[in-house]
Design a protein around this motif. Structure first.
Motif, mmCIF file in Angstrom:
data_model
loop_
_atom_site.group_PDB
_atom_site.id
_atom_site.type_symbol
_atom_site.label_atom_id
_atom_site.label_comp_id
_atom_site.label_asym_id
_atom_site.label_seq_id
_atom_site.Cartn_x
_atom_site.Cartn_y
_atom_site.Cartn_z
ATOM 1 N N LEU A 18 -0.337 -1.812 6.487
ATOM 2 C CA LEU A 18 0.388 -0.540 6.546
ATOM 3 C C LEU A 18 0.049 0.257 5.289
ATOM 4 N N ASN A 19 0.133 1.559 5.404
ATOM 5 C CA ASN A 19 -0.079 2.408 4.248
ATOM 6 C C ASN A 19 1.161 2.327 3.347
ATOM 7 N N PRO A 20 1.003 1.829 2.115
ATOM 8 C CA PRO A 20 2.182 1.643 1.256
ATOM 9 C C PRO A 20 2.929 2.941 0.972
ATOM 10 N N GLU A 21 2.227 4.054 1.112
ATOM 11 C CA GLU A 21 2.922 5.323 0.869
ATOM 12 C C GLU A 21 3.945 5.634 1.956
ATOM 13 N N HIS A 22 3.913 4.903 3.023
ATOM 14 C CA HIS A 22 4.852 5.183 4.111
ATOM 15 C C HIS A 22 6.159 4.419 3.964
ATOM 16 N N HIS A 23 6.413 3.863 2.777
ATOM 17 C CA HIS A 23 7.597 3.019 2.636
ATOM 18 C C HIS A 23 8.903 3.788 2.831
ATOM 19 N N ASN A 24 8.853 5.104 2.648
ATOM 20 C CA ASN A 24 10.113 5.834 2.808
ATOM 21 C C ASN A 24 10.230 6.474 4.187
ATOM 22 N N ARG A 25 9.492 5.978 5.153
ATOM 23 C CA ARG A 25 9.627 6.496 6.518
ATOM 24 C C ARG A 25 10.572 5.613 7.318
#
Lengths: 338, 433
Positions: A145-152
């Motif tokens: 997973l793209n770690p930047e998507h943790h706040n989705r």
């Protein structure tokens, strides 16, 4: 690789069956009815069977999510079946589960980062927001997973991505055991392969001990070294994957294999062989003797319906619970010769 | 079977779109196919590929205020796309019948099975109740319901899933339809029961000569029943061929992806699955050009702009919607079959002739020699040494046109063997929302 990490002995789980409104009958669903098997450290054991055979109940018993009616489950030599919730909690770090439907097992109101971080909070590990966040992003990366998507939020992800979140959460605490209950059956074919490859890679890289439950034989064969075939609360055959598929010993295993649609370009429209008649019988009132006898092509009256077969070593190293197991001559390969 | 024979069902350029709050969903986008009497067409595809909407539209079941339907559906010469509701009602259940995935929700829970079957007969035939019941029981018997008379007096919930699907099939066949549409008829069933139902459908067709359209996400189910197979992707048919051809010599990269991503009992257990990276596109914001290009390992710049047409290349029965040249596709599939890995990144574009077999890794000595067993083919976008990094994550519902991003970490895609105007384009990475 050899010592059993999970030992299951005579495991039984009965559920009371309600017979209509307000009336509790004496009926009992024999969901799991006498299972004995080991899972060795670092292996993937597959459990296959049709709906209602007790696969999912077994998964929950293994993790202590259900209390057995009788029998025991031991993890690393310690019996967990009698433990209270509080006693189980520290053990849960070592045993995690991946569910079929990642959407209903994720909180829709929390970001996926928060869901993945939850195990850290529960077990008071990695204190400090920055540290936790780093660990979450590492985990997201390791499952693709793209770690930047943790706040989705979960609804922003596709089914395959949500299952990746479920996997990340399951491996967050570095468990020794992961039980996966139909982890890919809700996914489309092209995405299913992504998740299977992810799980197979994780299992190898982390040295996980896995119990992989599915109804799809080809999926289980791909994932598992050993496979247990369940029918109506019992294991009817347990063998190494290659052995099981090459030489099924139990007539039910053979029938299951024969029922799998085969993509053979040479024989696309061949009539199907050896179709099993009837439906799996009710677990409320299992048949006498061998539970498979009413559907069995090798049924011998006065024997199979009287004596209950035990799981015994078969001719080729596996275990089989059948009075008249298939031999090399009688068993047929699931794949028609080209 | 003469080619000149007019098809029983002829669908031409069918388009179905739904207006939703988020935009127009183009569920079916220019689908054409024929089904002749006595033949079975299998339609396979993932969820959202438009396979179910296509067949529901044939039945006239997608008509609604916010639905737009265009194209032609001719059944035995009669146009159904523009037929009135009254005309459709006469056709449905008589000339065309349909069975669904979940037989429990398609049977009425409050009515006895016999009553539901009798109603199906009398809706289309001027016969008395007794005659209708006789016919219903005959059909139940035919589809293998033991003790049909007693079962018919009961309610649907008293039956198992497999028995319910048999009742549905009996109800569908009670008026001798010319065409039976089966939408995921075995998806809710266990594998042994699935085998029974597929066998039953095949037998019913052999006995009655009706045409069948079977829709499934499971290639295996379709392989066992269908004479011809159409593969759908994002609302379009991307490949169509006789079943034997499609499974032995597929020509579309999506079909290759489907076949290679399925765990199969007839392949070595150690062989890795090759997943298709990404996921099916949004049907609101569809990719331009070839709909499959964002996931295609063989994409080139032009494929982002030009839409391929479903055409034959050589075999007139084998249609493919792909912008690669036919010989190129066949060479690529031959290499995939043989288990050749895509060429390593450093070698650059392969020579213009067919690639020499030496570029791939040597076949594994351990691989059984029996069928053309292939050693694992590493997925194009995934570096094998790295731990479990799967293919680039699927794009989230985001902006419609993914901008070509930086090359993905893996070895680049094997460029097609033909010299082309531009350099091969790596598949786009996921767009940021």
């Amino acid at each position: 690789m050899s010592a059993p990490l999970i030992e299951v002995r005579d495991l039984v789980k009965h559920f009371p069956a309600r017979r209509g409104i307000g009336r509790r009958g004496a009926d009992v669903v024999h969901a799991v009815d006498g299972l004995t098997f080991d899972v060795r450290e670092g292996e993937t054991l597959g459990i296959v069977g049709e709906s209602g055979c007790g696969k999912s109940t077994t998964a929950r018993l293994l993790l202590g999510l259900l209390r057995p009616t009788s029998g025991t489950v031991s993890i690393g030599g310690r019996e967990i079946s009698g433990l209270s919730r509080a006693q189980l909690r520290p053990l849960r770090r070592d045993m995690q589960m991946i569910f079929q439907d990642p959407y209903s097992s994720l909180n829709p109101r929390r970001t996926v980062g928060a869901s993945i971080a939850e195990p850290f909070a529960i077990h008071a590990i990695a204190p400090g927001r920055a540290e936790r966040r780093r660990r979450v992003q590492e985990l997201m990366e390791s499952v693709g997973l793209n770690p930047e998507h943790h706040n989705r939020y979960p609804h922003e992800f596709s089914g395959g991505q949500r299952q990746r979140v479920g996997v990340a959460r399951a491996i967050a605490l570095g468990p020794r055991i992961v039980v996966a209950d139909e982890p890919v059956s809700a996914l489309d074919a092209s995405v299913q392969a992504q998740i299977l490859n992810l799980l197979r890679g994780l299992q190898r890289d982390l040295g996980l001990t896995m119990v992989f439950i599915a109804h799809d034989l080809s999926v289980v064969r791909y994932m598992c070294e050993r496979i247990a075939v369940m029918y109506l609360g019992r294991i009817v055959e347990l063998a190494a994957a290659d052995e099981l598929f090459a030489h099924p010993r139990h007539p039910y295993t053979a029938a299951l294999l024969a029922a799998v649609p085969v993509l053979d370009p040479q024989l696309p429209a061949q009539p199907r062989r050896a179709i099993l008649g009837g439906d799996p019988p009710s677990a409320t009132d299992p048949p006498s003797g061998c539970r498979f006898h009413p559907r069995c092509p090798r049924f011998v009256a006065g024997d199979c319906d009287v004596r209950e077969p035990l799981l015994r070593p078969g001719p080729s190293g596996g275990l089989v619970a059948c009075h008249h197991p298939l031999t090399d001559v009688s068993s047929s390969s699931p794949v028609p010769p080209r | 079977m003469s080619v000149a024979e007019t098809p029983l069902l002829a669908v031409r350029d069918l388009q179905v779109s739904f207006d939703t709050a988020d935009g127009v969903v183009h569920a079916v986008d220019g689908v054409s196919f024929d089904v002749r009497a006595g033949r079975t067409l299998g339609i396979v595809g993932e969820s959202g590929s438009g396979k179910t909407v296509s067949v529901l539209t044939i039945m006239g079941l997608t008509r609604a205020p916010h639905t737009r339907i265009a194209g032609s559906i001719r059944l035995a010469g009669r146009e159904l796309a523009t037929a009135t509701q009254d005309e459709l009602r006469r056709v449905r259940g008589d000339e065309v019948a349909m069975i669904f995935q979940d037989p429990l929700s398609s049977l009425h829970p409050y009515f006895k099975i016999a009553d539901q079957l009798v109603e199906a007969v009398r809706a289309h035939r001027a016969v008395g109740r007794g005659e209708a019941l006789r016919r219903a029981l005959e059909l139940l018997d035919l589809v293998g319901i033991p003790d049909a008379r007693r079962r018919a007096a009961g309610y649907p919930h008293e039956l198992s899933g497999g028995m319910r699907q048999r009742v549905m099939i009996a109800m569908a066949l009670v008026n001798d339809p010319k065409l039976l549409i089966a939408d995921e008829p075995t998806t809710a069933l266990d594998v042994t029961v699935q085998a029974q139902i597929l066998e039953l459908l095949g037998r019913m067709q052999a006995e009655r000569g009706m045409a069948i359209v079977i829709v499934s996400h499971d290639l295996g189910v379709v392989a066992g029943l269908a004479h011809d197979v159409a593969v759908m992707y994002a609302g379009q048919i991307v490949e169509q061929a006789p079943a034997a051809t499609l499974f032995s010599a597929p020509e579309h990269p999506y079909t290759w992806g489907l076949l290679r991503s399925m765990p199969r009992l007839d392949r070595p257990r150690e062989e890795d699955l090759v997943a298709i990276p990404g996921r099916p596109p949004s049907l609101i914001h569809r990719p331009g050009g070839c709909r499959f290009h964002p996931r295609c390992p063989y994409v080139r710049e032009a494929h982002r702009r030009v839409q391929p047409e479903l055409v034959a290349d050589g075999d007139p029965q084998h249609l493919t919607a792909c912008l690669l040249e036919g010989p190129q596709r066949r060479a690529l599939w031959a290499r995939l079959r043989a288990g050749d890995a895509p060429p390593p990144p450093t070698t650059g574009p392969p020579p213009t002739t067919a690639p020499p077999p030496t570029t791939g890794p040597p076949p594994r000595p351990s691989a059984p020699a029996e069928p053309p067993a292939a050693p694992p083919v590493p997925p194009p976008a995934e570096p094998s040494p790295a731990p479990p990094v799967p293919p680039p994550a699927e794009p989230s519902p985001g902006p419609p046109v993914p901008p070509p991003a930086e090359p993905s970490p893996g070895p680049p895609v094997p460029p097609p063997a033909e010299p082309s105007p531009g350099p091969p384009v790596p598949p786009p990475a996921e767009p940021e929302p």
